[in-house]
Design a protein around this motif. Structure first.
Motif, mmCIF file in Angstrom:
data_model
loop_
_atom_site.group_PDB
_atom_site.id
_atom_site.type_symbol
_atom_site.label_atom_id
_atom_site.label_comp_id
_atom_site.label_asym_id
_atom_site.label_seq_id
_atom_site.Cartn_x
_atom_site.Cartn_y
_atom_site.Cartn_z
ATOM 1 N N HIS A 97 0.810 -1.222 0.000
ATOM 2 C CA HIS A 97 0.000 0.000 0.000
ATOM 3 C C HIS A 97 0.841 1.269 0.000
ATOM 4 N N TYR A 98 2.058 1.182 0.498
ATOM 5 C CA TYR A 98 2.886 2.380 0.647
ATOM 6 C C TYR A 98 4.336 2.008 0.365
ATOM 7 N N SER A 99 4.894 2.599 -0.682
ATOM 8 C CA SER A 99 6.224 2.171 -1.118
ATOM 9 C C SER A 99 7.288 3.248 -0.961
ATOM 10 N N GLU A 100 6.929 4.359 -0.315
ATOM 11 C CA GLU A 100 7.934 5.395 -0.087
ATOM 12 C C GLU A 100 8.864 4.986 1.064
ATOM 13 N N THR A 101 9.978 5.698 1.186
ATOM 14 C CA THR A 101 10.920 5.430 2.270
ATOM 15 C C THR A 101 10.311 5.873 3.602
ATOM 16 N N TYR A 102 10.312 4.999 4.592
ATOM 17 C CA TYR A 102 9.791 5.351 5.914
ATOM 18 C C TYR A 102 10.529 4.530 6.959
ATOM 19 N N ASN A 103 10.364 4.904 8.213
ATOM 20 C CA ASN A 103 11.022 4.192 9.309
ATOM 21 C C ASN A 103 10.087 3.116 9.836
ATOM 22 N N ILE A 104 10.571 1.884 9.849
ATOM 23 C CA ILE A 104 9.729 0.758 10.258
ATOM 24 C C ILE A 104 9.218 0.929 11.688
ATOM 25 N N SER A 105 9.943 1.688 12.507
ATOM 26 C CA SER A 105 9.515 1.919 13.896
ATOM 27 C C SER A 105 8.200 2.681 13.973
ATOM 28 N N ASP A 106 7.852 3.381 12.905
ATOM 29 C CA ASP A 106 6.629 4.180 12.908
ATOM 30 C C ASP A 106 5.364 3.343 12.758
ATOM 31 N N ILE A 107 5.497 2.057 12.423
ATOM 32 C CA ILE A 107 4.295 1.227 12.270
ATOM 33 C C ILE A 107 4.227 0.085 13.271
ATOM 34 N N ILE A 108 5.362 -0.300 13.875
ATOM 35 C CA ILE A 108 5.380 -1.450 14.786
ATOM 36 C C ILE A 108 4.749 -1.064 16.130
ATOM 37 N N VAL A 109 3.782 -1.855 16.582
ATOM 38 C CA VAL A 109 3.100 -1.578 17.856
ATOM 39 C C VAL A 109 3.127 -2.784 18.788
ATOM 40 N N GLY A 110 3.619 -3.916 18.283
ATOM 41 C CA GLY A 110 3.545 -5.154 19.043
ATOM 42 C C GLY A 110 4.429 -5.182 20.269
ATOM 43 N N LYS A 111 3.822 -5.324 21.409
ATOM 44 C CA LYS A 111 4.459 -5.564 22.703
ATOM 45 C C LYS A 111 3.313 -5.777 23.679
ATOM 46 N N GLY A 112 3.544 -5.809 24.957
ATOM 47 C CA GLY A 112 2.444 -6.017 25.896
ATOM 48 C C GLY A 112 1.324 -5.009 25.698
ATOM 49 N N GLY A 113 0.062 -5.486 25.767
ATOM 50 C CA GLY A 113 -1.080 -4.595 25.599
ATOM 51 C C GLY A 113 -1.256 -4.133 24.175
ATOM 52 N N ASP A 114 -0.989 -5.036 23.202
ATOM 53 C CA ASP A 114 -1.060 -4.632 21.795
ATOM 54 C C ASP A 114 -2.340 -5.059 21.093
ATOM 55 N N CYS A 115 -3.320 -5.566 21.847
ATOM 56 C CA CYS A 115 -4.619 -5.977 21.277
ATOM 57 C C CYS A 115 -4.458 -7.067 20.212
ATOM 58 N N GLY A 116 -3.380 -7.841 20.300
ATOM 59 C CA GLY A 116 -3.158 -8.886 19.313
ATOM 60 C C GLY A 116 -2.741 -8.351 17.962
ATOM 61 N N ILE A 117 -2.159 -7.138 17.930
ATOM 62 C CA ILE A 117 -1.763 -6.483 16.680
ATOM 63 C C ILE A 117 -0.260 -6.205 16.729
ATOM 64 N N ASP A 118 0.435 -6.523 15.636
ATOM 65 C CA ASP A 118 1.880 -6.288 15.581
ATOM 66 C C ASP A 118 2.242 -4.970 14.924
ATOM 67 N N ALA A 119 1.431 -4.523 13.968
ATOM 68 C CA ALA A 119 1.745 -3.281 13.256
ATOM 69 C C ALA A 119 0.470 -2.623 12.755
ATOM 70 N N ILE A 120 0.511 -1.299 12.697
ATOM 71 C CA ILE A 120 -0.614 -0.510 12.178
ATOM 72 C C ILE A 120 -0.045 0.579 11.271
ATOM 73 N N ALA A 121 -0.573 0.667 10.068
ATOM 74 C CA ALA A 121 -0.223 1.763 9.158
ATOM 75 C C ALA A 121 -1.499 2.482 8.753
ATOM 76 N N ILE A 122 -1.462 3.804 8.828
ATOM 77 C CA ILE A 122 -2.602 4.635 8.446
ATOM 78 C C ILE A 122 -2.159 5.510 7.277
ATOM 79 N N ILE A 123 -2.844 5.382 6.158
ATOM 80 C CA ILE A 123 -2.446 6.097 4.942
ATOM 81 C C ILE A 123 -3.605 6.965 4.465
ATOM 82 N N ILE A 124 -3.333 8.267 4.318
ATOM 83 C CA ILE A 124 -4.350 9.206 3.833
ATOM 84 C C ILE A 124 -3.804 9.925 2.605
ATOM 85 N N ASN A 125 -4.556 9.884 1.530
ATOM 86 C CA ASN A 125 -4.161 10.557 0.287
ATOM 87 C C ASN A 125 -2.720 10.227 -0.099
ATOM 88 N N GLY A 126 -2.339 8.968 0.092
ATOM 89 C CA GLY A 126 -1.013 8.519 -0.315
ATOM 90 C C GLY A 126 0.105 8.831 0.654
#
Length: 563
Positions: free
Chosen positions: A39-68
């Motif tokens: 969905h998103y192929s520009e250069t970005y820091n992987i730390s900006d999407i990783i959320v997985g650790k204690g209390g993560d609702c069973g989710i490892d990563a979240i990316a939110i993309i608006i208008n590209g």
């Protein structure tokens, strides 16, 4: 985990300079990157999407993309809204990755429940700070509902190293999760995608292989020989064939083939609305009314009417392409599109084509910034460094992605360059969370032709070194949000005299002083540890992102370091 996935994962981690011992954690990071790249192929820091650790609702990563644009702050949302007036395209991407060789329907259900909880006004699950931050952004987006042109799409990727077998229990849990999210009435579409080892391999290959597409281009004329152009054609192409160029295998529009540093999709503005009316109600006249699209590729081969385009960019036609894609279910396939097809690797020719074709529409100088001569010089300047000092200045989207084994974390995008120089040498770290073009407009004189190149490299290299230390846990991760403030603070801590102008010879001496320290791990860790103790004096809640946006905090830190 099969040997191919293991090999791909290790190559990826090396390219990101990630040193991680935990196998599950490594796989989470790798799998999340592969999914988001759809969905998103520009250069970005992987730390900006990783959320997985204690209390993560069973989710490892979240990316939110608006208008590209990959969104990491509320301020970016405000800036995009101010510039584009509407949210034309919103995607929420959630990833759960398991190293197990099977698909566990219980875990798949938990993942779906966790995603639903992120969108809940009354959450039931424990949330860590990363999940809470993403949820706050989600809530802020929906608070701007009147500006949402089309409801968002929600993607859920459940990734394992096994083989997907269409198990009835797993499929049932997926359908339940989709139904639960649709019941919220927030989304235009909800997709739950099971990714097995075979599909994950395919995802990763797509991140390192140049995009290549074969089309039928029958109605064309070969243009005369043109200097620095290997071959070029003018003609019309059927809508069915054009879709092959702009739609990926996952059915999504290929964001990576649009030169988005020029201009994002502008949504349903008056011009795009007229285009939509034409393609839906009078498609035969589209070829008369539309200026067409311009495609530049690095390699083009053809046999008869079949053309294969490799590593191509649609440099003019982003608006047209998105309108055609958004109305693909309403368009008759006999619609014809004017097209200009050019094969060249000459940078200057590419620049002139982009400027000329985009000047025919309302594109600002700010949006054409990547084409300025200064950036070509800066790219060449970056190229003079070697070894551990090497960075790569990326003037063009995915410039270094294909056919290259360079470490991706050494790539400095224009966005990263703007944020780092604004923070270190213009004392605006509080604005680094803004959308890059809004930040750019707030800085007078940046990228001036008489500026020295070394300050630009110095701030980007310092940020690269900081990210490396945060990524590999040499610095506490909860201070990463202050990395732009630390850039500014490093300058003031290491320089006793007044900071000279960017075109001064003295600025280069200051840069050499900074670089000498940041190249030394021990010295940099010691310096940053001292600087975060100063931040602690003025920030009550170190886990909150709100202080990072305060101009008052910037002034306090500057005063502390210049007394």
């Amino acid at each position: 985990m099969d040997r191919i996935i293991q090999s791909y994962m290790e190559a990826f981690l090396k390219s990101q300079q990630i040193v991680e011992k935990d196998k599950s954690r490594k796989f989470e990071i790798f799998a999340s990157y592969c999914a988001v790249e759809n969905h998103y192929s520009e250069t970005y820091n992987i730390s900006d999407i990783i959320v997985g650790k204690g209390g993560d609702c069973g989710i490892d990563a979240i990316a939110i993309i608006i208008n590209g644009t990959l969104i990491t702050s509320k301020e970016e949302i405000d800036d995009i809204l101010e510039m584009n007036k509407t949210f034309s395209d919103i995607s929420f991407i959630f990833i759960q990755a398991k190293t197990s060789s099977n698909f566990d329907y219980g875990d798949m259900g938990t993942f779906g429940a966790g995603v639903k909880d992120v969108f809940s006004e009354q959450p039931q699950m424990v949330r860590n700070s990363s999940i809470a931050g993403k949820s706050a952004i989600v809530e802020y987006i929906f608070s701007k509902a009147t500006y949402i042109k089309r409801k968002p799409t929600c993607y859920m990727y459940y990734i394992t190293t096994g083989k997907w077998q269409d198990d009835i229990n797993c499929t049932g849990r997926m359908n339940m999760a989709i139904s639960d999210l649709k019941d919220l009435n927030l989304f235009d579409d909800v997709r739950y995608i099971p990714v097995d080892s075979s599909l994950l391999q395919k995802y990763y290959r797509s991140t390192i292989d140049a995009v290549e597409t074969e089309i039928e281009f029958e109605n064309k004329i070969l243009l005369p020989d043109i200097k620095n152009v290997k071959q070029s054609y003018l003609g019309i192409i059927s809508y069915k064939e054009y879709l092959k160029l702009i739609v990926g295998e996952n059915g999504e529009i290929r964001k990576s083939v649009f030169y988005d540093n020029v201009r994002d999709f502008q949504g349903d503005n008056p011009v795009n609305h007229e285009v939509a009316e034409t393609v839906c109600s009078d498609p035969q006249k589209f070829v008369l009314f539309n200026n067409g699209v311009t495609i530049i590729c690095k390699k083009m081969t053809n046999i008869g009417k079949k053309f294969t385009l490799s590593d191509y960019q649609i440099v003019n036609g982003c608006q047209t392409s998105h309108v055609l894609y958004n109305h693909r279910d309403d368009i008759e396939h006999d619609l014809q599109i004017p097209i200009k097809l050019i094969e060249t690797e000459d940078d200057e020719t590419v620049n002139r084509i982009i400027k000329a074709t985009n000047r025919q529409t309302e594109v600002s100088d700010e949006q054409l910034i990547a084409l300025n001569e200064f950036h070509r010089k800066l790219e060449a300047f970056y190229g003079t460094f070697t070894g551990n000092d090497k960075l790569y200045y990326e003037r063009r989207s995915k410039q270094y992605n294909y056919g290259s084994d360079i470490e991706k974390v050494r790539i400095v995008s224009i966005v990263t360059q703007i944020k780092s120089v604004a923070s270190m040498f213009y004392d605006k770290p509080n604005l680094a969370s803004r959308y890059y073009s809004r930040l750019l407009s707030s800085i007078t004189g940046i990228f001036s032709e008489d500026h020295k190149m070394l300050p630009y490299y110095t701030c980007a290299f310092t940020l690269y070194r900081l990210e490396y230390l945060y990524r590999n846990k040499s610095l506490p991760s909860n201070y990463r949000k202050f990395r732009y403030h630390i850039l500014m603070m490093i300058k003031y801590r290491l320089v006793d005299s007044k900071i000279p102008q960017m075109n001064s010879g003295e600025i280069e001496k200051i840069c050499q002083t900074i670089l000498k320290v940041v190249k030394n791990n021990n010295k940099l860790v010691e310096l940053v540890t001292e600087l975060v103790s100063i931040i602690d004096k003025y920030v009550d809640d170190i886990n909150s992102t709100e202080p990072t946006k305060s101009s008052e905090l910037v002034e306090k830190l500057k005063l502390e370091l210049t007394m």
